[in-house]
Write an enzyme that holds these catalytic residues in place. Structure first.
Site, mmCIF file in Angstrom:
data_model
loop_
_atom_site.group_PDB
_atom_site.id
_atom_site.type_symbol
_atom_site.label_atom_id
_atom_site.label_comp_id
_atom_site.label_asym_id
_atom_site.label_seq_id
_atom_site.Cartn_x
_atom_site.Cartn_y
_atom_site.Cartn_z
ATOM 1 N N ILE A 1 -0.703 5.834 5.216
ATOM 2 C CA ILE A 1 -0.168 4.987 6.271
ATOM 3 C C ILE A 1 1.081 4.260 5.801
ATOM 4 O O ILE A 1 2.099 4.200 6.499
ATOM 5 C CB ILE A 1 -1.242 3.990 6.750
ATOM 6 C CG1 ILE A 1 -2.399 4.739 7.423
ATOM 7 C CG2 ILE A 1 -0.645 2.963 7.709
ATOM 8 C CD1 ILE A 1 -3.582 3.845 7.790
ATOM 9 N N GLU B 1 4.124 6.720 5.582
ATOM 10 C CA GLU B 1 4.638 7.134 6.886
ATOM 11 C C GLU B 1 5.464 6.019 7.522
ATOM 12 O O GLU B 1 6.584 6.244 7.991
ATOM 13 C CB GLU B 1 3.488 7.544 7.815
ATOM 14 C CG GLU B 1 2.902 8.910 7.509
ATOM 15 C CD GLU B 1 1.908 9.357 8.571
ATOM 16 O OE1 GLU B 1 1.849 8.719 9.645
ATOM 17 O OE2 GLU B 1 1.193 10.350 8.328
ATOM 18 N N GLY C 1 0.812 -1.214 0.000
ATOM 19 C CA GLY C 1 0.000 0.000 0.000
ATOM 20 C C GLY C 1 0.840 1.255 0.000
ATOM 21 O O GLY C 1 1.653 1.466 0.898
ATOM 22 N N GLY C 2 0.630 2.101 -0.996
ATOM 23 C CA GLY C 2 1.359 3.363 -1.108
ATOM 24 C C GLY C 2 0.503 4.550 -0.727
ATOM 25 O O GLY C 2 0.633 5.630 -1.308
ATOM 26 N N HIS D 1 11.035 37.551 10.218
ATOM 27 C CA HIS D 1 12.138 37.021 9.417
ATOM 28 C C HIS D 1 13.207 36.448 10.340
ATOM 29 O O HIS D 1 13.526 37.048 11.367
ATOM 30 C CB HIS D 1 12.753 38.138 8.564
ATOM 31 C CG HIS D 1 13.959 37.709 7.801
ATOM 32 N ND1 HIS D 1 13.874 36.984 6.630
ATOM 33 C CD2 HIS D 1 15.298 37.889 8.048
ATOM 34 C CE1 HIS D 1 15.096 36.748 6.197
ATOM 35 N NE2 HIS D 1 15.979 37.281 7.035
#
Length: 477
Positions: free
Chosen positions: A194, A197, A190-191, A454
């Site tokens: 989940i 990560e 599965g890409g 900044h």
């Protein structure tokens, strides 16, 4: 307070019954009890739901450990000398569990302290439209009824019908976090969010990682350019990503798992020590007895609700992942607020047209809100897209975090921001800042000309929106 377990007692009636103590159900039960209503909340496993126990809290705790390992290996890039970097997976797991226990205990305490709230620990099943039987952990049963019932039972990992998927070493997003050792070779099915990560996380822990995705890109719901950019990040980190591929079988061969993968060039056997199944999630509705309550579901088991979170049965509501909508903790919590406001404050909020932000906690993060460039173009909207590579962001150069980009969609008719995609360091935080601008209906030029501290990442919004052609915008700049 905790409910009694007397089998002989007659059904007890409540104003509100909540099934599932997740991030929507728990707060709803507590708030209604605090307002003086009699409330029961049923939880069969852990108070806190997926987020606290198996989702956000443990995974992001482990992501933090993975980032430290990554930065330690990059120390020389910053002129810092370190020794060899090693990972103690058991310490990472223990640290994760300490945070989970702390959050879980806090969620539980917030419930048991209410005098008009019963926490019933067991499995709930409807026996009628207003009646639920609870099988308690000691095997006894208890029957409860309520004027209103809210289903918040969440979802669990989906296990596809693959031969060998039951073998030791085949893991889910829950069980993989209990490992005490880093896998030698983790193969991820599965890409999606989940899979990516965990894939990057365990690569940084030291595992060889292969991700198998059946589609033509990772993150199928994202624009192709976004998916490609994150794919390149993963490959740069040493993750092997294979698309147009599918796992068809898993077998045990000696000390390895032999994973058969069908890909563009035919079938291939990969040897791995562990396999992570990250092929989506399925709702926890199959054992609730919803037919007895006449609650309708779709073909995947998600409970059908309207914009007020009402099911097909009057007086029964559903919130969170179980409805099949956006499966994010913050959406479940907003579902709670919709019901709370309607029931306690005569509010009229619904799920219609609410903004749905999300962050993918890869490194760099992917933060999203509103329309992506691809979605806006498909709608043929009169828009402009501002795009800024992170390599042109001063703060990113200073911190050597230049992978990714910022992108925002601007409506030429109003000058308002319609959506944003931020793949970069602090991508979720930057996307949240743009969400606030959308909520306040700020125009792009107000961010372009705003004075920001900044050097910060937010300051780069000046340069991002400087790319918008003022003459193409109808609203005055």
């Amino acid at each position: 307070m905790t409910a009694s377990t007397n089998d002989a007692s007659p059904p007890q009636s409540y104003d509100l019954l909540v099934i599932g103590a997740g991030q929507g159900g728990g707060p709803l039960a507590g708030t209604m009890a605090e307002a003086g209503h009699s409330v029961a909340i049923i939880e069969r496993k852990h108070v806190g739901g997926t987020c606290v126990n198996e989702g956000c809290t443990p995974t992001k705790t482990m992501v933090a450990s993975a980032r430290v390992a990554h930065l330690a290996r990059r120390a020389s890039d910053f002129g810092v000398a370190t020794g060899e970097v090693s990972v103690d997976q058991s310490v990472i797991r223990e640290r994760k569990q300490e945070v989970v226990d702390m959050f879980r205990d806090g969620s539980r305490s917030s419930l048991v302290d209410h005098k008009t709230l019963d926490l019933i620990e067991g499995h709930a099943e409807f026996t009628g439209e207003r009646t639920v039987e609870v099988t308690l952990h000691d095997g006894s049963t208890r029957t409860v009824t309520a004027d209103r019932i809210v289903i918040n039972t969440g979802a669990r990992p989906f296990m596809p019908p693959i031969k060998g998927i039951e073998l030791d070493g085949v893991l889910t997003s829950t069980t993989i976090m209990e490992l005490d050792e880093v896998p030698d070779h983790l193969i991820v099915l599965g890409g999606g969010y989940i899979g990516l990560e965990f894939g990057q996380m365990f690569r940084r822990f030291g595992a060889e990682v292969t991700i198998i995705e059946r589609g033509d890109q990772v993150l199928a719901r994202e624009d192709r350019d976004t998916a490609k950019a994150l794919w390149e990040v993963l490959e740069n980190d040493g993750v092997d990503v294979r698309v147009h591929s599918e796992i068809t079988a898993i077998a045990r061969v000696d000390d390895s798992l032999q994973v058969t993968v069908d890909g563009p060039e035919g079938s291939e056997d990969l040897a791995g020590t562990h396999v992570l199944i990250a092929a989506g999630r399925q709702p926890n509705t199959d054992d609730l007895g919803l037919d007895a309550a006449n609650v309708e579901t779709d073909d995947r088991g998600h409970i059908a609700v309207n914009e007020r979170l009402q099911t097909s049965t009057d007086g029964i509501y559903a919130i969170g992942d179980v409805t099949g909508g956006a499966a994010f903790t913050h959406i479940s919590y907003d579902d709670y607020r919709i019901l709370r406001d309607r029931w306690l404050h005569d509010g009229d909020r619904t799920t219609t047209n609410r903004l749905v932000p999300y962050t993918v906690f890869t490194d760099p993060q992917l933060g999203r809100i509103g329309l992506s460039a691809g979605q806006a173009n498909k709608q043929n909207d009169d828009i402009q897209v501002a795009h800024l590579p992170m390599s042109q962001v001063a703060r990113a150069l200073e911190t050597d975090e230049t992978r990714g980009f910022m992108e925002a969609v601007v409506d030429n008719k109003t000058g308002h921001i319609l959506g944003a995609t931020v793949l970069g360091a602090q991508g979720g935080e930057i996307a949240s800042a743009l969400q606030i601008a959308m909520m306040g209906e700020l125009r792009y030029d107000q961010l372009r000309d705003g004075i920001f501290s900044h050097p910060t990442y937010i300051e780069s919004l000046n340069n991002l929106f400087a790319q918008i052609d003022d003459e193409a915008v109808s609203a005055p700049a």
